[in-house]
Structure formats: structure tokens, C-alpha cells
Design an enzyme around this catalytic site. Structure first.
Site, PDB file in Angstrom:
ATOM      1  CG  HIS A  77      -0.375   0.072   2.514  1.00 22.57           C
ATOM      2  ND1 HIS A  77       0.093  -1.035   3.176  1.00 22.57           N
ATOM      3  CD2 HIS A  77      -0.136   1.130   3.336  1.00 22.57           C
ATOM      4  CE1 HIS A  77       0.590  -0.665   4.344  1.00 22.57           C
ATOM      5  NE2 HIS A  77       0.461   0.640   4.463  1.00 22.57           N
ATOM      6  CG  ASP A  78       2.207   3.378   3.070  1.00 27.05           C
ATOM      7  OD1 ASP A  78       1.335   4.059   2.490  1.00 27.05           O
ATOM      8  OD2 ASP A  78       2.263   3.241   4.301  1.00 27.05           O
TER       9      ASP A  78
ATOM     10  CE  LYS B 264       4.037   6.336   3.908  1.00 25.19           C
ATOM     11  NZ  LYS B 264       3.898   5.762   5.281  1.00 25.19           N
TER      12      LYS B 264
ATOM     13  CG  HIS C 165       2.137   7.615  -0.071  1.00 22.59           C
ATOM     14  ND1 HIS C 165       1.474   8.583   0.626  1.00 22.59           N
ATOM     15  CD2 HIS C 165       1.588   6.440   0.340  1.00 22.59           C
ATOM     16  CE1 HIS C 165       0.576   8.024   1.438  1.00 22.59           C
ATOM     17  NE2 HIS C 165       0.626   6.716   1.269  1.00 22.59           N
TER      18      HIS C 165
ATOM     19  CG  HIS D  79      -3.449   3.245   1.275  1.00 23.24           C
ATOM     20  ND1 HIS D  79      -2.723   3.451   0.131  1.00 23.24           N
ATOM     21  CD2 HIS D  79      -2.707   3.764   2.284  1.00 23.24           C
ATOM     22  CE1 HIS D  79      -1.585   4.062   0.433  1.00 23.24           C
ATOM     23  NE2 HIS D  79      -1.554   4.277   1.739  1.00 23.24           N
ATOM     24  CG  HIS D  80      -3.808   7.578   2.542  1.00 21.53           C
ATOM     25  ND1 HIS D  80      -3.807   7.511   3.913  1.00 21.53           N
ATOM     26  CD2 HIS D  80      -2.596   7.109   2.136  1.00 21.53           C
ATOM     27  CE1 HIS D  80      -2.636   7.025   4.325  1.00 21.53           C
ATOM     28  NE2 HIS D  80      -1.890   6.776   3.268  1.00 21.53           N
TER      29      HIS D  80
END
Ligand code: C2E
Ligand code: SIN
Ligand code: SIN
Ligand code: FE
Ligand code: FE
Length: 393
Positions: free
Chosen positions: A247-248, A251, A276, A302-303
Site C-alpha cells: 500500500h505504501d 513512499k 505516495h 488506501h487514503h
């Protein structure tokens, strides 16, 4: 045992297949086998195909397990596989010599007397079954190594014995089986490798932001529990679990000065941080693989927030893919409970309060309910994969 359908059927005399029926069987099964990823199901389908082709009562496809020096077969869906030592029985012999075995009547056969007495005849005594005709045909992988064998027992036509033609048919099926099994194994290997790569990429994403090593692991496990709890199938939940560590991943492109800033981000830094999601999505979106497509959706969404105030696209409600809604809950639950360069870990009560407050705001209300329901399991996971001091990548 006459009232059992299988035994009853075994007594009836059947006819050889017509050429049209034979083609029908071959097309039906090769089609099914080509779509099958699970090796046990491939073995069952192949056995059924062989049994129909040569009009046998029973047919098994045996594979060599080189690690344990055993032969194994699967007889039915959901039933544990059967294993025998590699050198046992006529199957063992066919596999060792690479040559077919052909028997008209196991009870009068002299050539394989010893082997039959130790194998089939002993089994018959225990089960009451009567093994008469038997045919075993080994099969090879693409490099020509024997990897298993077809075993057909009892010819169900009036003649009661297998013919040279049956041998040819079973060889055909065996040849096809060897190639299919190798393809399935290769496919499994590719999938295993893919899972490893994805998990490692997820860890790299996390390590850049100095998040502790078990974060991706926990988010994966939480996502799985939430997915099952919200009614998703086992297969899809498993896929989400494998994809969510990514998910990240975006980054990796955020500068250290922002990512590891001990305090609060400025507006400008936060804007950079938000990218990201789209960076991760762009890294993953071009794959045709289900697993990476799932990862792309998760990275992207996801955000997002249920009430439409999230980023990058301000999607609302069910516009947000269920994968995004689930990983949002999993990610925030984990982020709040963990120490970050910019914050301390929160107490559980405070975390639960936030989820209650954000039910229908940040989070899908149904998923918050699932979250509360599944809390004991989630806490078990948190405990099992808790961060140890110094466990930082
Ligand atoms: P992250 O640390 O993995 O946090 C993921 C999400 O958990 C956050 O998304 C937010 O929704 C929630 N969360 C984490 N900590 C808190 C908190 O103290 N209070 C509340 N109410 N929610 C929290 P968000 O805000 O979009 O942040 C995304 C990522 O941006 C974070 O991932 C983190 O890497 C970074 N970030 C956010 N705020 C800061 C900050 O103040 N300083 C630094 N250095 N990084 C930040
Ligand atoms: C991938 O999807 O993983 C790359 C190759 C492909 O598009 O099939
Ligand atoms: C995405 O934009 O994150 C993927 C869209 C989707 O397939 O739902
Ligand atoms: Fe994130
Ligand atoms: Fe995260």
C-alpha cells in the site's frame, strides 16, 4: 455394499466409447485441465479423463515426491492424498523402469506374482474389491524424466481386459498429463516468486519511512481478517492479504527529509507526502496480473475516505474500491497503535474511540462494525507480530 452407487455401477457392463464420444471426453477434460491451477484438482481431472477413455472402473494418477521418495495420488476433492513408498507395487515398477505394465488378471498372473501379493492382492483382501485387469503407464516431463504414472484398474466392457488400443489411449493421456503437471508446477513457482517480490517491495517501502518491520505483515493479516469478515471469498481475501503490503510502496519516491521529519509536516510537505498514493499506483498499474492489479488499487485508494474528504481523488462511499476501504481500516489501526517518528503509539481505548467517531466519516460504517466484531482476532495478530526494539530495517 451393493447399495452404494459406485459398487453397483461397477457390476454393470459398459461399451467402448465411439470415436465421437472419445473426442468429447478429450475436449471436455483438456479444457478443464488447462484452466486448473491446483495440482490436486489436476490429478483428479486427469484420473477421471483416463478412466472414461479406457472404460476402467478405477483410475489414479500418481506423482513422484522426490523429497520424501514417495508416490502420491489424490482420489477425491477434499480427501487427503494417498502416499506409498516410491519402490512399491506395479506403479513403483513402471516408474522405475519407465515401461508400461499390462495385466489381464491379477489373480492368475505369474509374471508379477510377488509384487501383486505384496500390493494389490493384499489390499483386495482388506477391502473386498476384486482387482482383475490392470494397466500402468508412466509419464515424463519436458526433459524426459519420469515424474509419475497412470494406473487403470478393471476394464468395464464385456471383454474384461485392456487392449493395445487402450494402452495407446492411456499413453496419449499420460503424455498430456506430464506436460500439464509441469505447466501447473511452473505456474505455482512463478506465483510463489511473485508473492516474495511483492512482499519484499512492500518492506522496502516501509523501511524508507523507518516504519518498523512488522507493519506490512500486520496490515496484511488485518486486511485478510477484515476481508473475510465482510464476506469476501477465501481466494479474494488471500489475494488482498498478499497485495496489501504494497500500500505504501510509493513512499520510496518521497525525500527522507519529509518522510523522516520528527514533527508535523507543513502543508507543502503533506502535499508531497500524499503523492505516495499516485506514485504507487503508477508503479503497479500496468501489470495484467491479478495480484499486482489488486496491489495497484490498494496503493491508489488506501487514503480515500468514506465521506469524500480523502486523497488523491476525493472518492466517496462505494466509489472507493472495497480493497481500498479495507486497507484504510487496517493501515490506520496499525499506524495509530505504532510509534512513528512524528507520533507516539496510542492506547487501545483511544484507537477504538477514533474508529467509532470516524464510522461513516473516514471509514466505511459496515467495515467499522466488522472491525469491532473481529477485534479479538486483530489483537491476536498485533500481539503475534509486535515490534521488537531495534527491529527496524
Ligand atoms: P502512516 O504513518 O502510515 O499513517 C497512515 C494513516 O494513519 C494516516 O494517513 C492517518 O490517517 C492515520 N494516522 C497516523 N497517525 C495519526 C495520528 O496521530 N492521528 C490521526 N488522527 N491519524 C493518524 P495520513 O494522515 O494521510 O498520512 C499518510 C502518511 O504521511 C503517514 O503514514 C506518514 O508516513 C506521513 N505523515 C502524516 N502526518 C505526518 C507528520 O505529521 N509527520 C511526518 N513526518 N509524517 C507524517
Ligand atoms: C506482469 O503482469 O506481471 C508483467 C507481465 C504481464 O503483463 O503479463
Ligand atoms: C484505481 O484507480 O485505483 C483502480 C480503479 C479500480 O479498478 O477500481
Ligand atoms: Fe499510505
Ligand atoms: Fe502504511
Amino acid at each position: 455394499m451393493l447399495n452404494e452407487p459406485h459398487e453397483f455401477e461397477a457390476l454393470s457392463v459398459r461399451k467402448e466409447l465411439t470415436p465421437e464420444q472419445m473426442l468429447g471426453v478429450i475436449f471436455e477434460y483438456t479444457g478443464k485441465i488447462a484452466n486448473e491451477r491446483n495440482i490436486e484438482n489436476v490429478l483428479i481431472l486427469m484420473a477421471n479423463m483416463g478412466r472414461e477413455m479406457v472404460v476402467a472402473d478405477r483410475c489414479s494418477v500418481w506423482l513422484i515426491d522426490e523429497r520424501t521418495n514417495e508416490l502420491f495420488t489424490t482420489v477425491a476433492h477434499g480427501v487427503k492424498e494417498i502416499r506409498i513408498p516410491l519402490n512399491s507395487g506395479l506403479v513403483g515398477m513402471a516408474v522405475a523402469t519407465g515401461k508400461p505394465v499390462f495385466i489381464d488378471d491379477a489373480y492368475t498372473n505369474t509374471e508379477y506374482r510377488n509384487i501383486l501379493e505384496k500390493g494389490a492382492l493384499t489390499v483386495d483382501k482388506q477391502t473386498g474389491y476384486r482387482t482383475k485387469a490392470m494397466m500402468v503407464v508412466p509419464f515424463r516431463n519436458n526433459e524426459g524424466h519420469v515424474i509419475g504414472a497412470y494406473q487403470a484398474i478393471n476394464k468395464m466392457t464385456e471383454s474384461g481386459v485392456f487392449s493395445g488400443q487402450d494402452l495407446e489411449y492411456l499413453k496419449l493421456a499420460a503424455n498430456y498429463s506430464g506436460k500439464s503437471i509441469e505447466a501447473v508446477r511452473l505456474q505455482q513457482e512463478i506465483e510463489e516468486t511473485q508473492k516474495e517480490i511483492i512482499f519484499t517491495m512492500g518492506e522496502i517501502g516501509e523501511s524508507r519511512s523507518k516504519e518498523t518491520g512488522n507493519h506490512v505483515k500486520r496490515v496484511a493479516e488485518y486486511s485478510y481478517v477484515l476481508a473475510l469478515g465482510s464476506g469476501m471469498s477465501e481466494e479474494e481475501a488471500e489475494r488482498l492479504k498478499l497485495a496489501s503490503p504494497m500500500h505504501d510502496i510509493g513512499k520510496v519516491a518521497i525525500p527522507d527529509a519529509v518522510l523522516q521529519k520528527p514533527g508535523k509536516l507543513t502543508d507543502e510537505e503533506y502535499e508531497m507526502m500524499k503523492s505516495h498514493t499516485t506514485i504507487g499506483y503508477n508503479l503497479l498499474k500496468n501489470s495484467r496480473r491479478d495480484l499486482l492489479r489488486t496491489a495497484a488499487i490498494v496503493a491508489h485508494q488506501h487514503h480515500e475516505k468514506w465521506n469524500g474528504t480523502g486523497y488523491p481523488n476525493g472518492l466517496a462511499g462505494e466509489e472507493i474500491h472495497i480493497y481500498g476501504r479495507i486497507t484504510a481500516v487496517a493501515d490506520v489501526f496499525d499506524a495509530l497503535g505504532s510509534e512513528r517518528v512524528y507520533k507516539k503509539a496510542w492506547e487501545l481505548d483511544r484507537i477504538l474511540n477514533l474508529f467509532r467517531e470516524e464510522r461513516g466519516r473516514h471509514f466505511d460504517p459496515k467495515l467499522v462494525d466488522v472491525f469491532i466484531q473481529q477485534l479479538p482476532r486483530l489483537l491476536e495478530i498485533r500481539d503475534k507480530y509486535k515490534d521488537v526494539d531495534g527491529d527496524i530495517f
